[in-house]
Design a protein around this motif. Structure first.
Motif, PDB file in Angstrom:
ATOM      1  N   SER A  54       0.865  -1.183   0.000  1.00  0.00           N
ATOM      2  CA  SER A  54       0.000   0.000   0.000  1.00  0.00           C
ATOM      3  C   SER A  54       0.899   1.228   0.000  1.00  0.00           C
ATOM      4  O   SER A  54       1.827   1.320   0.803  1.00  0.00           O
ATOM      5  N   PHE A  55       0.605   2.172  -0.887  1.00  0.00           N
ATOM      6  CA  PHE A  55       1.462   3.344  -1.019  1.00  0.00           C
ATOM      7  C   PHE A  55       0.607   4.570  -1.277  1.00  0.00           C
ATOM      8  O   PHE A  55      -0.372   4.516  -2.025  1.00  0.00           O
ATOM      9  N   LYS A  56       0.976   5.687  -0.634  1.00  0.00           N
ATOM     10  CA  LYS A  56       0.272   6.943  -0.865  1.00  0.00           C
ATOM     11  C   LYS A  56       1.249   8.100  -0.719  1.00  0.00           C
ATOM     12  O   LYS A  56       1.999   8.165   0.255  1.00  0.00           O
ATOM     13  N   THR A  57       1.238   9.010  -1.680  1.00  0.00           N
ATOM     14  CA  THR A  57       1.998  10.251  -1.581  1.00  0.00           C
ATOM     15  C   THR A  57       1.068  11.396  -1.952  1.00  0.00           C
ATOM     16  O   THR A  57       0.273  11.287  -2.888  1.00  0.00           O
ATOM     17  N   ASN A  58       1.138  12.480  -1.176  1.00  0.00           N
ATOM     18  CA  ASN A  58       0.227  13.603  -1.371  1.00  0.00           C
ATOM     19  C   ASN A  58       0.991  14.911  -1.180  1.00  0.00           C
ATOM     20  O   ASN A  58       1.606  15.131  -0.132  1.00  0.00           O
ATOM     21  N   LEU A  59       0.953  15.762  -2.187  1.00  0.00           N
ATOM     22  CA  LEU A  59       1.582  17.077  -2.136  1.00  0.00           C
ATOM     23  C   LEU A  59       0.501  18.134  -2.262  1.00  0.00           C
ATOM     24  O   LEU A  59      -0.242  18.168  -3.242  1.00  0.00           O
ATOM     25  N   SER A  60       0.381  18.983  -1.248  1.00  0.00           N
ATOM     26  CA  SER A  60      -0.624  20.047  -1.231  1.00  0.00           C
ATOM     27  C   SER A  60       0.091  21.386  -1.101  1.00  0.00           C
ATOM     28  O   SER A  60       0.797  21.623  -0.111  1.00  0.00           O
ATOM     29  N   MET A  61      -0.114  22.282  -2.080  1.00  0.00           N
ATOM     30  CA  MET A  61       0.581  23.567  -2.106  1.00  0.00           C
ATOM     31  C   MET A  61      -0.421  24.712  -2.269  1.00  0.00           C
ATOM     32  O   MET A  61      -1.380  24.602  -3.044  1.00  0.00           O
ATOM     33  N   PHE A  62      -0.185  25.799  -1.548  1.00  0.00           N
ATOM     34  CA  PHE A  62      -0.954  27.033  -1.728  1.00  0.00           C
ATOM     35  C   PHE A  62       0.012  28.169  -1.975  1.00  0.00           C
ATOM     36  O   PHE A  62       0.923  28.418  -1.180  1.00  0.00           O
ATOM     37  N   GLN A  63      -0.184  28.877  -3.092  1.00  0.00           N
ATOM     38  CA  GLN A  63       0.651  30.016  -3.450  1.00  0.00           C
ATOM     39  C   GLN A  63      -0.203  31.277  -3.380  1.00  0.00           C
ATOM     40  O   GLN A  63      -1.100  31.488  -4.197  1.00  0.00           O
ATOM     41  N   SER A  64       0.074  32.102  -2.383  1.00  0.00           N
ATOM     42  CA  SER A  64      -0.732  33.303  -2.186  1.00  0.00           C
ATOM     43  C   SER A  64      -0.414  34.352  -3.249  1.00  0.00           C
ATOM     44  O   SER A  64       0.752  34.577  -3.587  1.00  0.00           O
ATOM     45  N   TYR A  65      -1.474  35.008  -3.763  1.00  0.00           N
ATOM     46  CA  TYR A  65      -1.279  36.102  -4.710  1.00  0.00           C
ATOM     47  C   TYR A  65      -0.863  37.386  -3.986  1.00  0.00           C
ATOM     48  O   TYR A  65      -0.277  38.280  -4.593  1.00  0.00           O
ATOM     49  N   LYS A  66      -1.150  37.463  -2.689  1.00  0.00           N
ATOM     50  CA  LYS A  66      -0.856  38.679  -1.932  1.00  0.00           C
ATOM     51  C   LYS A  66       0.605  38.758  -1.532  1.00  0.00           C
ATOM     52  O   LYS A  66       1.246  39.805  -1.679  1.00  0.00           O
ATOM     53  N   SER A  67       1.143  37.642  -1.003  1.00  0.00           N
ATOM     54  CA  SER A  67       2.538  37.635  -0.546  1.00  0.00           C
ATOM     55  C   SER A  67       3.020  36.195  -0.436  1.00  0.00           C
ATOM     56  O   SER A  67       2.281  35.315   0.019  1.00  0.00           O
ATOM     57  N   GLY A  68       4.286  35.982  -0.804  1.00  0.00           N
ATOM     58  CA  GLY A  68       4.866  34.651  -0.663  1.00  0.00           C
ATOM     59  C   GLY A  68       4.984  34.219   0.796  1.00  0.00           C
ATOM     60  O   GLY A  68       5.058  33.024   1.087  1.00  0.00           O
ATOM     61  N   ASP A  69       4.958  35.186   1.721  1.00  0.00           N
ATOM     62  CA  ASP A  69       5.022  34.860   3.144  1.00  0.00           C
ATOM     63  C   ASP A  69       3.764  34.147   3.621  1.00  0.00           C
ATOM     64  O   ASP A  69       3.758  33.535   4.696  1.00  0.00           O
ATOM     65  N   LEU A  70       2.680  34.244   2.858  1.00  0.00           N
ATOM     66  CA  LEU A  70       1.411  33.611   3.230  1.00  0.00           C
ATOM     67  C   LEU A  70       1.224  32.258   2.531  1.00  0.00           C
ATOM     68  O   LEU A  70       0.197  31.611   2.720  1.00  0.00           O
TER      69      LEU A  70
END
Length: 309
Positions: A227-243
């Motif tokens: 059984s194998f699972k890999t999950n990549l979840s990314m959020f790129q803010s339009y306001k600032s990279g710090d968010l």
């Protein structure tokens, strides 16, 4: 002399018979293995047809790891008298509905662990377990199919802790865009219209929500004992990279006997707002700004027994 020759002749005959029997048994064994492989191939082919049928597909697997220890007068270490222990587990579950015109994919990941170190020489020391790892993530993806590989989709993903500071902070992504499924078990989500809600109440800093792009890549596979699972979840803010933030989790399980085996889990994350909140809560912290935060890589791993549901 004749008796000696007769004895050697008899011995050679026995060896020849044994060698012939061994070769015959190996040949028979090879035939049986080939037959088993052929049967398993047909079974796998049928299972593939079953998996391709519309309807719900559900599954779950997890890893449990832990240890306990006790030391008495063990002077080679700084705490010679102590009881210690740790226990942790992860659960990966999914429930996917696939129809001709749409799909609905749901997944959850839970990783919890506790640890204790009871110093017997320190009466003020706590002898209780305290939480060490606290991860809760759930997401739901709905898609209307434009073709077999492309769909217009909507995603809701929520992440927080549950042992302590529930929903403080809590991260909720809501967005729409497109989903690409190049292979049966691979899902790639790109949502350029996504809002990242951040909830907090008692945190040291005021977390900030923002608009941005959401990218999610998930690969979940079960092949016989693996059984194998890999999950990549990314959020790129339009306001600032710090968010912006991202989380990558990987789970592997191998079944050795019935439903029990060994498992390994690895998680990585970077979230500048979380790092800033933690650093500002430490004694002697200064009123630094979010942009100056040392955003170190967060990680966890668990190795132990695996159970496949």
């Amino acid at each position: 002399m004749k008796k000696t020759l007769l004895f050697f002749t008899f011995l050679i005959g026995i060896i020849s018979i044994n060698a012939q029997t061994l070769e015959e048994l190996k040949a028979t064994q090879k035939e049986k293995k080939d037959s088993i492989a052929a049967i398993q191939g047909r079974v796998n082919a049928i299972q593939g047809q079953i998996d391709a049928l519309p309807g719900w597909k559900k599954g779950a697997f997890g890893t449990i790891g832990g240890s306990i220890s006790s030391f008495k007068n063990w002077y080679a270490q700084g705490t010679p008298n102590n009881n210690s222990g740790n226990i942790g587990f992860t659960v990966n579950a999914f429930a996917n509905l696939n129809q001709d015109k749409f799909f609905w994919r749901n997944a959850a990941n839970v990783n919890l662990s506790w640890v204790k170190l009871d110093d017997k020489d320190d009466p003020t020391d706590s002898d209780k377990f305290r939480e060490a790892t606290d991860v809760f993530n759930i997401n739901s993806l709905y898609g209307h199919k434009l073709s077999e590989k492309f769909a217009i989709s909507g995603l809701a993903e929520y992440r927080t802790t549950i042992l302590s500071n529930f929903n403080d902070p809590g991260f909720l992504d809501l967005g729409v865009g497109a989903t690409w499924t190049p292979a049966k078990d691979l899902v790639v989500v790109v949502h350029p219209l996504n809002y990242n809600f951040v909830f907090s109440s008692n945190s040291v800093i005021d977390f900030e929500s923002s608009m941005g792009a959401k990218i999610l890549v998930d690969y979940t596979r079960q092949i016989d004992a693996v059984s194998f699972k890999t999950n990549l979840s990314m959020f790129q803010s339009y306001k600032s990279g710090d968010l912006s933030n991202w989380t990558w989790t990987n789970s592997f399980g191998y079944t050795l006997w019935k439903m029990i085996g060994v498992g390994f889990d690895l998680g990585l994350r970077q979230n500048k707002q979380e790092a800033f909140n933690y650093q500002q809560s430490q004694p002697g912290s200064t009123n630094a700004q979010l942009k100056d935060t040392d955003n170190k890589l967060q990680s966890y791993w668990v190795f132990g027994l695996n159970y496949k549901f």
